[in-house]
Design an enzyme around this catalytic site. Structure first.
Site, mmCIF file in Angstrom:
data_model
loop_
_atom_site.group_PDB
_atom_site.id
_atom_site.type_symbol
_atom_site.label_atom_id
_atom_site.label_comp_id
_atom_site.label_asym_id
_atom_site.label_seq_id
_atom_site.Cartn_x
_atom_site.Cartn_y
_atom_site.Cartn_z
ATOM 1 C CB SER A 198 -0.946 -0.007 1.194
ATOM 2 O OG SER A 198 -0.195 -0.146 2.383
ATOM 3 C CG HIS A 205 -3.696 -0.798 -2.155
ATOM 4 N ND1 HIS A 205 -4.230 0.478 -2.129
ATOM 5 C CD2 HIS A 205 -3.504 -1.161 -0.853
ATOM 6 C CE1 HIS A 205 -4.335 0.876 -0.870
ATOM 7 N NE2 HIS A 205 -3.915 -0.102 -0.087
ATOM 8 C CE LYS A 256 -7.581 0.692 0.362
ATOM 9 N NZ LYS A 256 -8.414 -0.021 1.288
#
Ligand code: WAQ
Ligand code: MG
Length: 633
Positions: free
Chosen positions: A426, A454, A485
């Site tokens: 991250s 991610h 996300k």
């Protein structure tokens, strides 16, 4: 520094009256000797006929420093209650007959020192019963401006003595009742702490005594006595109790902690966004380029995704009313789980309310004290916290270093274990070496788990994540992901075989004990997931944006590369990272300074996170501005 040990003792008609111990600096010695003499001769019990003060020089290296035992207080109103507290203390030390020990304590009255009692056989181990064993040659560390000898403070002297005694070889605990007729507070101490017991005897009674509890072979007795009587000890952190003083300020620790964080550039504050989270946001009265959001595909502001949330709210209301296992399982939860399982080509999926909970809930349910977890040094905090909560032994291997991992696996024995890593890290934006990772997990029979927070929507030809990125060559047992996300909502999920999901449904406490996510969240996530698949060009555009942005930064003198949506720009110093981020903010760019504890100390960075919806013009402007500001600050 020259130090002396002072020992005072006075008696009347061959009976002990008063005794005291000090360790003082040479310059304070004469005054301290005078104070001790005064104390020995002016005892409330009347005139003395013998006084001795022994003065011995100590060598610095002979002195052992100990931290004061932690102090707690048990409020007792009667000596009976006090004795109950002592019994509980003794039972906690594993002593079979606490009553017999208390009888020994009563019988110790009139001794000059303490009874040294075998905690298990109750044999007396002190060589001279009338004298007992005396703890001497100890004092507390004083503030430099503090006068060395004041009038007797029972608590301070007792805490110093108890701290020394608790650390004596073979001693497991101590009981004490003062022989001062007015002093009814006694204590029970061990290395676990010093428990003041506010009433242990009747007021007016001159009966007091001490017992040092010994456990072990009697061959060790001389060693214990030698330590108690001769080892010089200075106890740190003893502060007098003041009965009139107001209660300690319970907020002090919080204030001081925050002050320390401020002075190190680690204090955190909130910034408020006044618009939807997109490639441009309104905050602090002005539009700014958003370069820090995790909404890589900008679904949160997508009209169709919003409408899905609105519709779900209109039909199903705002909240789910309970945990999934009670009333909170709705049609949207089930649809989303099915769609996520399909998207990740897994048998089954379980939703959590946040990504943090998914990691915490899965790892803590799967692992326990008997297990070993192998964890990448740069794994996300939620993985680390899940590992800690599980109680398993944690072996941290060097970041994405499969050789170091292999080495750790070779030298660590385990019955059951887990290998866990972020897919895309991250704060660094690099990608896990999944094929080697899975190969090692298989070789050693470990469960393998990868956090796709991610990577979902970002890597892999169609944005399916890390398995697709490596062309399906390798697949971990457990895929964790987030809805917050690239899917633009909030939540986490675990994908894997049916067996795994059934297990988590029954065992994962954050899943069991949280109200499930609201219908709107599940519905909007589902819509975003659909759009991700019907409009794969978003993923391509995002990748294109990253390439363009890194090229612009490189052209401006900041060589950068990233295969994900995360572009870290090294700064180093925490305070400088804040100054740079503040200046960028002034110039219309929202970019976070990432500092310890998110990353290591001294490795502060700007973390640019790109979106598919950023325009080339925005990215070119941002790259140039970042380079300019880094040159200036
Ligand atoms: N070493 C071993 N035993 C000692 C020592 C020593 N240096 N000094 C005294 N004793 C024994 C002796 O038998 C005494 O009769 C008995 O301990 C009690 O001694 O948190 O004042 O000096 O406020 O009367 C407890 C404070 C004060 C509790 C204890 O003990 C609190 C106290 P005293
Ligand atoms: Mg006394």
């Amino acid at each position: 520094m020259i130090r002396y040990s002072l020992k005072m003792r006075s008696s009347a008609a061959s009976k002990h009256v008063s005794g005291s111990e000090k360790i003082v600096e040479a310059s304070d010695a004469p005054r301290s000797i005078a104070d001790l003499a005064e104390r020995g001769m002016t005892h409330p019990r009347g005139p003395v006929d013998f006084l001795s003060i022994k003065v011995e020089r100590l060598q610095d290296e002979e002195i052992r420093y100990l931290d004061a035992l932690p102090v707690s207080t048990i409020q007792t109103k009667t000596s009976r209650e006090g004795r109950d507290a002592m019994r509980t203390f003794l039972r906690n030390l594993g002593i079979a007959s606490p009553d017999k020990v208390l009888r020994e304590l009563d019988a110790a009255s009139g001794m000059r020192g303490a009874v040294l009692l075998d905690a298990d056989t109750l044999e007396h181990l002190e060589p001279d019963h009338a004298r007992g064993v005396r703890a001497t040659c100890m004092d507390r560390e004083r503030e430099c401006d503090e006068p060395p000898c004041k009038s007797k403070n029972h608590f301070v002297e007792a805490l110093v003595l108890a701290t020394k005694v608790a650390h004596a070889p073979h001693i497991i605990g101590e009981l004490c009742i003062s022989d001062d007729p007015d002093y009814v507070t006694g204590y029970a101490a061990s290395t676990a702490g010093y428990q003041r017991i506010t009433c242990v005897k009747e007021k007016g009674s001159e009966n007091g005594g001490r017992i040092f509890l010994y456990r072990g072979d009697h061959e060790g007795v001389p060693e214990t006595i030698d330590y108690l009587e001769r080892q010089a000890v200075i106890v740190r952190g003893v502060t007098p109790l003041n009965a009139d003083a107001p209660l300690p300020d319970k907020w002090k620790y919080l204030r001081e902690t925050l002050d320390a964080m401020r002075s190190q550039g680690l204090y955190r504050t909130l910034r408020r966004m006044d618009s939807a989270q997109s490639s441009e946001v309104l905050c602090d009265g002005r539009k700014r380029i958003m370069l820090a959001s995790n909404h890589y595909l900008d679904f949160s502001s997508d009209e169709r995704v919003r409408r899905a949330a609105v519709q779900a709210t209109e039909t199903f209301g705002t909240g789910s009313g309970g945990s999934r296992l009670t009333t909170g399982n709705g049609v949207w939860h089930e649809r989303l789980e099915k769609a996520l399982a399909d998207f990740k080509a897994s048998e089954s999926t379980l939703l959590f309310n946040t990504g943090y909970e998914a990691n915490l809930g899965a790892i803590s349910a799967l692992m326990d004290r008997s297990c070993v977890i192998f964890s990448d040094a740069l794994n996300h905090a939620s993985i680390i916290d899940g590992c800690r909560l599980s109680g398993a032994r944690i072996v941290v291997y060097r970041h994405n270093d499969m050789e170091d991992l292999a080495h750790a696996l070779r030298r660590t024995p385990f019955k059951r274990g887990l290998l866990v890593s972020d897919a895309v890290f991250s704060m660094d934006g690099d990608i896990l070496d999944l094929p080697s990772f899975v190969r090692l997990a298989e070789k050693y029979g470990l469960l393998s788990m990868v956090d796709e927070a991610h990577s979902t929507g970002v890597i892999g030809k169609h944005g399916h994540g890390i398995v697709e990125h490596f062309n399906g060559q390798a697949r971990p047992d457990i895929l964790m992901g987030t809805l917050s996300k690239s899917l633009g909502a909030e939540g986490g999920f675990i994908c894997g075989r049916e067996l795994l999901i059934n297990y988590l449904r029954n065992k994962s406490r954050p899943f069991i004990f949280s109200t499930s996510m609201p219908p709107a969240t599940a519905a909007s996530s589902l819509k975003a997931l659909e759009l991700l698949q019907t409009e794969p060009e978003r993923v391509r555009t995002l990748r294109d944006n990253v390439r363009f942005f890194c090229e612009r930064l490189t052209d401006a003198g900041l060589p950068t590369h990233s295969e994900t949506a995360i572009v870290p720009i090294a700064v180093g110093d925490e305070k400088r990272s804040l100054r740079v981020a503040d200046e960028l903010w002034r110039r219309g760019i929202v970019l976070s300074a990432i500092r310890y504890p998110t990353v290591r100390r001294g490795e502060a960075r700007l973390r640019a996170a790109l979106m598919s919806s950023h325009t080339k013009a925005q990215l070119a402007f941002a790259a140039k501005t970042i380079a300019d500001v880094l040159k200036e600050f």
